[in-house]
Design an enzyme around this catalytic site. Structure first.
Site, PDB file in Angstrom:
ATOM      1  N   TYR A  33       2.428  -3.803  -1.765  1.00  0.00           N
ATOM      2  CA  TYR A  33       3.836  -3.482  -1.592  1.00  0.00           C
ATOM      3  C   TYR A  33       4.165  -3.314  -0.091  1.00  0.00           C
ATOM      4  CZ  TYR A  33       4.741  -2.271  -6.565  1.00  0.00           C
ATOM      5  OH  TYR A  33       4.930  -2.281  -7.921  1.00  0.00           O
ATOM      6  N   GLY A  34       3.167  -2.863   0.655  1.00  0.00           N
ATOM      7  CA  GLY A  34       3.382  -2.418   2.038  1.00  0.00           C
ATOM      8  C   GLY A  34       3.833  -3.493   3.001  1.00  0.00           C
ATOM      9  N   CYS A  63      -0.681   6.540   3.069  1.00  0.00           N
ATOM     10  CA  CYS A  63      -0.900   5.369   2.218  1.00  0.00           C
ATOM     11  C   CYS A  63      -1.999   5.762   1.230  1.00  0.00           C
ATOM     12  CB  CYS A  63      -1.343   4.183   3.074  1.00  0.00           C
ATOM     13  SG  CYS A  63      -1.904   2.778   2.099  1.00  0.00           S
ATOM     14  N   THR A  64      -1.801   5.349  -0.018  1.00  0.00           N
ATOM     15  CA  THR A  64      -2.741   5.752  -1.077  1.00  0.00           C
ATOM     16  C   THR A  64      -4.189   5.344  -0.809  1.00  0.00           C
ATOM     17  OG1 THR A  64      -2.067   3.715  -2.166  1.00  0.00           O
ATOM     18  CG2 THR A  64      -1.068   5.761  -2.968  1.00  0.00           C
ATOM     19  N   HIS A  65      -4.375   4.243  -0.075  1.00  0.00           N
ATOM     20  CA  HIS A  65      -5.731   3.739   0.123  1.00  0.00           C
ATOM     21  C   HIS A  65      -6.516   4.499   1.193  1.00  0.00           C
ATOM     22  CE1 HIS A  65      -4.216   0.416  -2.201  1.00  0.00           C
ATOM     23  NE2 HIS A  65      -5.369  -0.232  -2.133  1.00  0.00           N
ATOM     24  N   ASP A 102       1.292   3.263  -8.822  1.00  0.00           N
ATOM     25  CA  ASP A 102       1.009   2.765  -7.469  1.00  0.00           C
ATOM     26  C   ASP A 102       0.969   1.247  -7.561  1.00  0.00           C
ATOM     27  OD1 ASP A 102       0.297   2.754  -4.741  1.00  0.00           O
ATOM     28  OD2 ASP A 102      -1.823   2.604  -5.239  1.00  0.00           O
ATOM     29  N   SER A 103       0.884   0.613  -6.389  1.00  0.00           N
ATOM     30  CA  SER A 103       0.751  -0.838  -6.374  1.00  0.00           C
ATOM     31  C   SER A 103      -0.650  -1.273  -6.822  1.00  0.00           C
ATOM     32  CB  SER A 103       1.029  -1.350  -4.959  1.00  0.00           C
ATOM     33  OG  SER A 103       0.224  -0.654  -4.038  1.00  0.00           O
ATOM     34  N   GLU A 111     -10.015  -1.801  -0.388  1.00  0.00           N
ATOM     35  CA  GLU A 111     -10.171  -2.588  -1.620  1.00  0.00           C
ATOM     36  C   GLU A 111     -11.565  -3.221  -1.683  1.00  0.00           C
ATOM     37  OE1 GLU A 111      -7.904  -3.740  -4.158  1.00  0.00           O
ATOM     38  OE2 GLU A 111      -6.318  -2.368  -3.533  1.00  0.00           O
ATOM     39  N   CYS A 136       2.596   5.732  -4.688  1.00  0.00           N
ATOM     40  CA  CYS A 136       2.647   4.753  -3.596  1.00  0.00           C
ATOM     41  C   CYS A 136       3.599   5.227  -2.491  1.00  0.00           C
ATOM     42  CB  CYS A 136       3.135   3.427  -4.173  1.00  0.00           C
ATOM     43  SG  CYS A 136       3.277   2.125  -2.958  1.00  0.00           S
TER      44      CYS A 136
HETATM   45  N1  DGL Z   1       0.060   1.839  -2.285  1.00  0.00           N
HETATM   46  C1  DGL Z   1       0.504   1.421  -0.981  1.00  0.00           C
HETATM   47  C2  DGL Z   1       1.048   2.634  -0.219  1.00  0.00           C
HETATM   48  O1  DGL Z   1       0.690   3.765  -0.470  1.00  0.00           O
HETATM   49  C3  DGL Z   1      -0.613   0.753  -0.220  1.00  0.00           C
HETATM   50  C4  DGL Z   1      -1.031  -0.584  -0.769  1.00  0.00           C
HETATM   51  C5  DGL Z   1       0.075  -1.624  -0.734  1.00  0.00           C
HETATM   52  O2  DGL Z   1       0.481  -2.062   0.362  1.00  0.00           O
HETATM   53  O3  DGL Z   1       0.526  -1.967  -1.807  1.00  0.00           O
HETATM   54  O4  DGL Z   1       1.860   2.470   0.646  1.00  0.00           O
END
Ligand code: DGL
Length: 272
Positions: free
Chosen positions: A46-47, A187-189, A14-15, A155, A77
């Site tokens: 990354y988003g 989204c992972t978060h 993941d990012s 975060e 991700c």
């Molecule tokens: N991991 C990214 C996702 O699931 C979220 C965080 C990011 O923007 O890097 O899209």
């Protein structure tokens, strides 16, 4: 893959911290497997990046994990899963989270109205819309919302905070008006913010968690021998967590999400 490949770990990337929620689902579903997690914290988020940058980062992460020696790779991700399509390492399977989550959303909705929450990159790519329609072309009441403020809130550990609630109300407002009964946490978060999201969207019946969707897909991949089961009865259950930038808050949050204190953290250089 060599003959001992079944005993190799599964790579997950993941990012940043969010994918640890996906890792948690995988560890719970596959307690007899080993995992290596790569969090590209140096280049997060990354988003908000362009498709070609996200593709290049994903390719580098996959190459890195492949050379660590893994038997399969999970792209936790959503932004990366939305942009990374082909696999140049044909000898190991590479899975993204979009398709299985779209599948479970289509199979969960009763009123055919699905909401998607994601980063700008994921929403703009239309990956979830395309994946939903390839599962069932009749599911065409799909409502997307980019939620760029959710990642920093997660975060910062503000999962249960009035500020998060106000922002969630704003982001969910229009899809709730459309009476979606199913929302994909694309989204992972976002699973970190689930208590507040459930409070705001209390009419929503199904919250699709990408970690649970990919775990269900992997169960069938193991059953069909697409991924070979680990045969070791005894192995070091320490989970290896690699990051591209040093961060104490990452370590604290990862230990909290996984409810473990025997994690093996290492700083790595992907040579990018
Ligand atoms: N991991 C990214 C996702 O699931 C979220 C965080 C990011 O923007 O890097 O899209």
């Amino acid at each position: 893959m060599n003959k001992n490949s079944s005993n190799l770990p599964i790579g997950v990337f993941d990012s940043g911290i969010g994918g640890v929620t996906v890792l948690k689902s995988l560890i719970e579903s596959f307690p007899h497997e080993k995992f290596i997690y790569l969090g590209d914290t140096a280049r997060l988020p990354y988003g908000s990046k362009s498709p070609s940058t996200i593709y290049n980062y994903s390719e580098q992460n996959i190459k890195f994990l492949y050379h660590q020696g893994v038997k399969a790779i999970v792209i936790a991700c959503n932004s990366a899963s939305s942009h990374f399509t082909n696999s140049f390492y044909k000898e190991i399977p590479i899975y993204g989270v979009v398709k299985p989550s779209a599948y479970y959303a289509v199979n969960s909705t009763k009123n055919n109205k699905i909401g998607i929450l994601g980063t700008k990159a994921t929403v703009t790519s239309q990956s979830y819309v395309d994946a939903i329609q390839s599962v069932d072309s009749k599911t065409n009441h799909i409502f997307q919302q980019a939620c760029p403020l959710f990642v920093p809130l997660a975060e910062e550990g503000m999962a249960d905070d009035i500020v998060t609630e106000i922002i969630a109300k704003r982001y969910l407002e229009s899809m709730l008006k459309e009476n979606v009964d199913t929302i994909i946490l694309g989204c992972t978060h976002y699973p970190i913010l689930k208590p507040t999201l459930k409070k705001v969207g209390n009419s929503v019946v199904n919250w699709i968690d990408t970690g649970q969707s990919i775990a269900k897909l992997l169960i069938s991949e193991f059953n069909n021998n697409k991924i070979l089961k680990n045969t070791e009865s005894n192995f070091d259950k320490k989970i290896k967590i690699l990051t591209t930038d040093e961060s104490q808050s990452f370590k604290d949050l990862a230990s909290k999400i996984l409810a473990r204190n025997n994690l093996d953290f290492q700083l790595v250089n992907l040579s990018f």
